[in-house]
Write an enzyme that holds these catalytic residues in place. Sequence first.
Site, PDB file in Angstrom:
ATOM      1  N   LYS A   9       0.891  -1.164   0.000  1.00 62.34           N
ATOM      2  CA  LYS A   9       0.000   0.000   0.000  1.00 62.34           C
ATOM      3  C   LYS A   9       0.935   1.220   0.000  1.00 62.34           C
ATOM      4  CE  LYS A   9      -4.134   1.856   0.219  1.00 62.34           C
ATOM      5  NZ  LYS A   9      -5.174   1.723  -0.816  1.00 62.34           N
ATOM      6  N   ASP A  31      -5.520  -3.228  -2.208  1.00 59.75           N
ATOM      7  CA  ASP A  31      -6.960  -3.189  -2.512  1.00 59.75           C
ATOM      8  C   ASP A  31      -7.222  -3.733  -3.912  1.00 59.75           C
ATOM      9  OD1 ASP A  31      -5.568  -0.970  -3.443  1.00 59.75           O
ATOM     10  OD2 ASP A  31      -7.156   0.487  -3.007  1.00 59.75           O
TER      11      ASP A  31
END
Length: 358
Positions: A192, A224
């Site tokens: 991330k 994600d």
Amino acid sequence: MAHKILILPGDGIGPEVVTEAEKLLFVLASQFGLEITLQHGLIGGAAFDATGRPLPEETVTAAQASDAILFGAIGGPKWEKLDRLLRPERGLLALRSALGVFANLRPAMVFPELVSASTLKAEVIENLDIMFVRELIGGIYFGEPRGIETRENGERVGFNTLIYSESEIERIARMAFEVALHRKRRVCSVDKANVLEATELWREVVSNVVKDYPQVKLEHMYVDNAAMQLVKAPKQFDVIVTTNMFGDILSDLASMLSGSIGMLPSASLDENGRGLYEPIHGSAPDIAGQNIANPLATILSVAMMLRYSLHELKQADRIEKAVQKVLRDGIRSADIYTEGMTLVSTQEMGDAVVAALQ
Ligand code: IPM
Ligand code: MG
């Protein structure tokens, strides 16, 4: 020399599934020439009940003196109210840390016979074969400071620290690239980096380490998006390397691609190949003691143990082939049962695998 194996059944369905794996080891020893000595130890809630601690010192000493460790599962409602440091999960985390098993290998593959057991369409998952390489003894699981404290205004705050050093990232990246060399030579590093500095460094270090592996193709993906891609088009992945927490979450997600979490084994390895082997499922307290759990994830964990830590490749193949035969013969535990198949108990599944050994 005989391989020294430590067996840690743990809690919930742990003892039931581990018993079937032991049965198999016993037959490999008595009929197929595998030289092993087995020892048993306590961990988790079972250890707390017996000794007041989730990871007794004796277990750590025995584990350090073993060539490999087979672990069942830990935890259950009985111990949820305990002080944080005494909870069963802490026992497992402390054992991983004490053994230095930094690399958690979690395959997510689909057995052809079980394609229909998945909630996803057959064409999405057929022939799927992903290997997760999850960092296991660092990151937010272990970072300090951590805790729950009361502020001056009387409000409580909970906090953890996501921290990775360059050397921690480098060794897990190397492991992933080494694993990829024996596969399709593609690695996707999941982070991330758009938000978290710890994984910005992760991305940078992984990109540097790959220079030593020119045969491997490296790609980066935000976590994600990776979650979405795993459900949308999972076959794009070969090896996925990621942090402790992202690996925890994504590997559970990926287990469902394969139909049942009851099918998937895992290996946690240290720098020298010593390993802790466990099914990726948990202790499933809701079905514990009923003789209905699927022992195949634990049995396949024994195969991984034979391959990665004990270098008994033929014996590992023998187990995997036996499991394939059992599935081909339509034998199913409740979690993978579909109409027309033969529904069996935990013990019967273990017996069926033993009978299929060649
Ligand atoms: C796992 C489990 C453990 C983890 C728990 C039981 C501490 O979920 O092995 O994936 O979070 O690592
Ligand atoms: Mg998990």
